[in-house]
Scaffold this active site. Structure first.
Site, PDB file in Angstrom:
ATOM      1  N   LYS A 173       0.935  -1.103  -0.058  1.00 30.86           N
ATOM      2  CA  LYS A 173      -0.115   0.076   0.012  1.00 30.86           C
ATOM      3  C   LYS A 173       0.976   1.124   0.049  1.00 30.86           C
ATOM      4  CE  LYS A 173      -2.146   2.804   2.923  1.00 30.86           C
ATOM      5  NZ  LYS A 173      -2.186   3.998   2.042  1.00 30.86           N
ATOM      6  N   GLY A 226       6.773   5.391   8.094  1.00 30.62           N
ATOM      7  CA  GLY A 226       5.744   6.373   8.001  1.00 30.62           C
ATOM      8  C   GLY A 226       5.856   6.830   9.638  1.00 30.62           C
ATOM      9  N   THR A 230       1.395   6.222  13.757  1.00 33.93           N
ATOM     10  CA  THR A 230       0.729   5.323  12.885  1.00 33.93           C
ATOM     11  C   THR A 230       1.651   3.893  13.554  1.00 33.93           C
ATOM     12  OG1 THR A 230       0.613   6.795  11.108  1.00 33.93           O
ATOM     13  CG2 THR A 230       0.123   4.433  10.599  1.00 33.93           C
ATOM     14  N   GLU A 248       9.824   1.605  10.543  1.00 29.35           N
ATOM     15  CA  GLU A 248      10.871   2.781  10.353  1.00 29.35           C
ATOM     16  C   GLU A 248       9.898   4.043  10.494  1.00 29.35           C
ATOM     17  OE1 GLU A 248      13.825   2.588   9.645  1.00 29.35           O
ATOM     18  OE2 GLU A 248      13.953   0.434   9.526  1.00 29.35           O
ATOM     19  N   CYS A 282      13.115  11.760   6.558  1.00 30.25           N
ATOM     20  CA  CYS A 282      13.112  11.442   7.802  1.00 30.25           C
ATOM     21  C   CYS A 282      14.458  11.644   8.354  1.00 30.25           C
ATOM     22  CB  CYS A 282      12.681   9.929   8.002  1.00 30.25           C
ATOM     23  SG  CYS A 282      13.715   8.888   7.070  1.00 30.25           S
ATOM     24  N   GLU A 384       8.627  16.007  15.898  1.00 31.93           N
ATOM     25  CA  GLU A 384       8.873  16.174  14.655  1.00 31.93           C
ATOM     26  C   GLU A 384       7.982  17.016  13.645  1.00 31.93           C
ATOM     27  OE1 GLU A 384       7.869  12.921  12.088  1.00 31.93           O
ATOM     28  OE2 GLU A 384       9.753  12.658  11.129  1.00 31.93           O
TER      29      GLU A 384
HETATM   30  P1  NAD Z   1       1.849   8.011   7.999  1.00 34.87           P
HETATM   31  O1  NAD Z   1       1.947   7.293   9.196  1.00 34.87           O
HETATM   32  O2  NAD Z   1       0.681   9.103   8.058  1.00 34.87           O
HETATM   33  O3  NAD Z   1       1.450   7.255   6.895  1.00 34.87           O
HETATM   34  C1  NAD Z   1       2.300   6.195   6.017  1.00 34.87           C
HETATM   35  C2  NAD Z   1       1.617   5.046   5.715  1.00 34.87           C
HETATM   36  O4  NAD Z   1       0.661   4.450   6.505  1.00 34.87           O
HETATM   37  C3  NAD Z   1       0.487   5.730   4.532  1.00 34.87           C
HETATM   38  O5  NAD Z   1       0.448   4.636   3.278  1.00 34.87           O
HETATM   39  C4  NAD Z   1      -0.578   5.637   5.224  1.00 34.87           C
HETATM   40  O6  NAD Z   1      -1.905   5.539   4.224  1.00 34.87           O
HETATM   41  C5  NAD Z   1      -0.548   4.571   6.007  1.00 34.87           C
HETATM   42  N1  NAD Z   1      -1.530   4.373   7.196  1.00 34.87           N
HETATM   43  C6  NAD Z   1      -2.060   5.435   7.837  1.00 34.87           C
HETATM   44  N2  NAD Z   1      -2.836   4.904   8.880  1.00 34.87           N
HETATM   45  C7  NAD Z   1      -2.556   3.600   8.922  1.00 34.87           C
HETATM   46  C8  NAD Z   1      -3.221   2.550   9.913  1.00 34.87           C
HETATM   47  N3  NAD Z   1      -3.881   2.978  10.973  1.00 34.87           N
HETATM   48  N4  NAD Z   1      -2.815   1.456   9.639  1.00 34.87           N
HETATM   49  C9  NAD Z   1      -2.058   1.263   8.480  1.00 34.87           C
HETATM   50  N5  NAD Z   1      -1.513   2.144   7.625  1.00 34.87           N
HETATM   51  C10 NAD Z   1      -1.797   3.346   8.023  1.00 34.87           C
HETATM   52  O7  NAD Z   1       3.091   8.804   7.678  1.00 34.87           O
HETATM   53  P2  NAD Z   1       3.468   9.798   6.465  1.00 34.87           P
HETATM   54  O8  NAD Z   1       2.632  11.304   7.015  1.00 34.87           O
HETATM   55  O9  NAD Z   1       2.918   9.244   4.955  1.00 34.87           O
HETATM   56  O10 NAD Z   1       5.077   9.973   6.296  1.00 34.87           O
HETATM   57  C11 NAD Z   1       5.798  10.697   6.964  1.00 34.87           C
HETATM   58  C12 NAD Z   1       6.384  10.082   8.361  1.00 34.87           C
HETATM   59  O11 NAD Z   1       7.102   8.949   7.982  1.00 34.87           O
HETATM   60  C13 NAD Z   1       7.456  10.914   9.132  1.00 34.87           C
HETATM   61  O12 NAD Z   1       6.984  10.736  10.497  1.00 34.87           O
HETATM   62  C14 NAD Z   1       8.629  10.396   8.860  1.00 34.87           C
HETATM   63  O13 NAD Z   1       9.489  10.803   9.932  1.00 34.87           O
HETATM   64  C15 NAD Z   1       8.563   9.121   8.627  1.00 34.87           C
HETATM   65  N6  NAD Z   1       9.598   8.452   7.573  1.00 34.87           N
HETATM   66  C16 NAD Z   1      10.309   7.472   8.111  1.00 34.87           C
HETATM   67  C17 NAD Z   1      11.414   6.947   7.717  1.00 34.87           C
HETATM   68  C18 NAD Z   1      12.310   6.157   8.126  1.00 34.87           C
HETATM   69  O14 NAD Z   1      12.979   5.462   7.339  1.00 34.87           O
HETATM   70  N7  NAD Z   1      12.481   5.922   9.536  1.00 34.87           N
HETATM   71  C19 NAD Z   1      11.449   7.397   6.201  1.00 34.87           C
HETATM   72  C20 NAD Z   1      10.502   8.216   5.640  1.00 34.87           C
HETATM   73  C21 NAD Z   1       9.417   8.781   6.344  1.00 34.87           C
END
Ligand code: NAD
Length: 480
Positions: A173, A226, A230, A248, A282, A384
């Site tokens: 997804k 993400g 989440t 991650e 990130c 963040e």
């Molecule tokens: P998010 O957590 O809102 O969403 C990430 C993904 O999870 C999306 O595909 C979203 O649709 C899905 N999602 C949302 N709610 C869910 C649920 N209840 N169950 C399962 N899936 C769900 O994150 P974002 O806003 O898309 O991304 C930004 C975040 O990602 C920032 O916090 C950033 O630091 C982090 N990030 C971390 C890394 C890493 O490698 N550590 C890399 C890139 C981004």
């Protein structure tokens, strides 16, 4: 308007609901395509397809799997510019960044794991003349991969490549905010002859599609990138089901500038680690700690260099900072600028949205923002933000900067700038983060472990770590 479709059982299909979500171009604020509003029915269809494909895919000799994946990688390379333009429009990042960095990296991700499985050997443990243990590593089955919007194709392929290469079938997804290049990838999978059902891509909202994936009884491993919130929700659902989890999550990374650094290099690279991809990586170093004796000099040079970061249309060659990925995120980032002011922050640069002309009038642009005079433990310095916002804080000793650097709930990455090798090693060992860059930033070797400590995540990606995650180890002991 172009309709993005799900990729299930080798075909591009509409969501069961026949409903779509507007997919917005953040540089114009206007909808330009439609993303499927899928639900648990589509996840179930994808699961069934993946389950049916598993027997053949997992038993296929690894060099055959490798050949198919290498073909897919070569198509990404062939379509590099097309994918880069799509990524730029979908996400808001400068076109050149996607063209030179992120899409090539998506190709490398697939190439890396497609070739890694050709070299992989599992362990044996001899017990002298008594017995021999060997470890079988078998694919898990059907696994779920969930990715965010900041580096869409790059992070999507970073998960699916090791999962597929090791013989798993995948239900994936992508983020609903940036679905376009994952859709284009599904077209390339069909062209590359990836057997049907091996990879399935279900588009839609997190609470519908993501949670259906996480709570699916038969999907026994989830690789998620993400936000930390989440990640916590996913762990809450998945842990009692005993799923294998790789999380991650977010970061609030320190960038530590010692007085004995290579000054010009530290300034230039700190601008890059602050504002690349609008600060939406990130790994960006959003808390810059500067040794007091060079604080004023660094501040002046850093502000001057940051002024060169032109905010503009993501498709223009001279744009350094593009659009913030979504309206919601744009508002969140701006709210943190207000918070920083309330907390007594002094804005040295930016601190406002940027209004562009023409088709970008309604786009979501924020000026690179530099703030000083904030306590290390205030909310602006602890939470963040994930935008083009950094803070500057002076420090007097190694102990003090380590205390401040380690003060957040996160522990993803850290940059250290010093020409003193002993100090660099000492600080690297004491800083609580999964990744440390000394005198560089975002220099990546795909073989290295990648991931965070504390609330930045659980587990590691990259190299053998990813291959281990996507396989089950079975020890076989033979008595001689
Ligand atoms: P998010 O957590 O809102 O969403 C990430 C993904 O999870 C999306 O595909 C979203 O649709 C899905 N999602 C949302 N709610 C869910 C649920 N209840 N169950 C399962 N899936 C769900 O994150 P974002 O806003 O898309 O991304 C930004 C975040 O990602 C920032 O916090 C950033 O630091 C982090 N990030 C971390 C890394 C890493 O490698 N550590 C890399 C890139 C981004």
């Amino acid at each position: 308007m172009q309709k993005i479709l799900n990729y299930i059982n080798g075909e591009l299909v509409e969501p069961s609901s026949k409903q779509y979500i507007d997919n917005i171009n953040p540089a114009t604020g206007a909808a330009y395509s439609l993303c499927p509003d899928s639900d648990e029915r589509d996840v179930e269809l994808a699961y069934q397809a993946a389950e049916a494909a598993f027997e053949n895919w997992s038993n296929m000799p690894s060099d055959n799997r490798s050949k198919i994946l290498l073909k897919l990688a070569s198509f990404i390379e062939r379509d590099n510019d097309k994918l880069a333009k799509a990524e730029s429009i979908d996400q808001g990042k400068p076109f050149w960044l996607a063209q030179k960095g992120e899409i090539p990296r998506a190709q490398q991700n697939i190439h890396f794991f497609a070739t890694a499985i050709e070299h992989y050997a599992s362990e044996t443990h001899s017990m002298g003349g008594h017995a021999l243990n060997y470890t079988l590593r078998t694919p898990i089955g059907v696994v779920g991969c969930i990715s965010p919007w900041n580096l869409p194709l790059y992070l999507f392929t970073w998960k699916i490549a090791p999962a597929l290469a090791t013989g798993n079938c995948v239900v994936a997804k992508p983020s609903e905010i940036t679905p376009m290049t994952a859709f284009m990838l599904s077209e390339l999978c069909i062209e590359a002859g990836l057997p049907k059902g091996v990879l399935n891509i279900v588009h839609g909202l997190g609470p519908k599609v993501g949670s259906a994936l996480v709570s699916h009884e038969k999907i026994t491993a989830i690789s998620f990138t993400g936000g930390t919130k989440t990640g916590a929700e996913i762990a809450r659902v998945a842990a009692p089901m005993f799923k294998k989890l790789s999380l991650e999550l977010g970061g609030k990374n320190p960038n530590i500038i010692f007085a004995d650094c290579d000054f010009d290099k530290a300034v230039k690279e700190s601008v890059r680690s602050s504002f690349t991809n609008q600060g939406e990586i990130c790994l960006c170093g959003s808390r810059i700690f500067i040794e007091r004796s060079i604080y004023d000099k660094f501040k002046a040079a850093f502000v001057e260099e940051s002024k060169k970061m032109k905010v503009g249309n993501p498709l223009a060659d001279d744009t350094k900072v593009g659009a913030i990925a979504s309206k919601m995120h744009f508002e969140k980032v701006l709210s943190y600028i207000d918070l920083a002011k309330q907390e007594g922050g002094n804005i040295l640069l930016g601190g406002h949205e940027v209004n562009l002309d023409g088709e970008n009038t309604n786009g979501y642009f924020i000026a690179p923002t530099i703030i000083e005079n904030l306590a290390y433990h205030c909310r602006t310095n602890q939470e963040e933000i994930f935008g083009p916002i950094v803070t500057l804080t002076p420090f007097d000793s190694e102990e003090e900067v380590l205390m401040m650097a380690n003060s957040t709930v996160y522990g993803l990455a850290c940059n250290i700038w010093t020409e003193n090798l002993n100090k660099a090693h000492r600080v690297a060992a004491k800083v609580k983060s999964g990744i440390v860059w000394i005198n560089c930033w975002l220099l990546r070797d795909l073989r290295t472990p990648f991931g965070g400590m504390k609330q930045s995540g659980v587990g590691r990606e990259g190299g053998w770590e990813a291959i281990r995650f996507f396989t089950e180890a079975k020890n076989v002991c033979i008595k001689m």
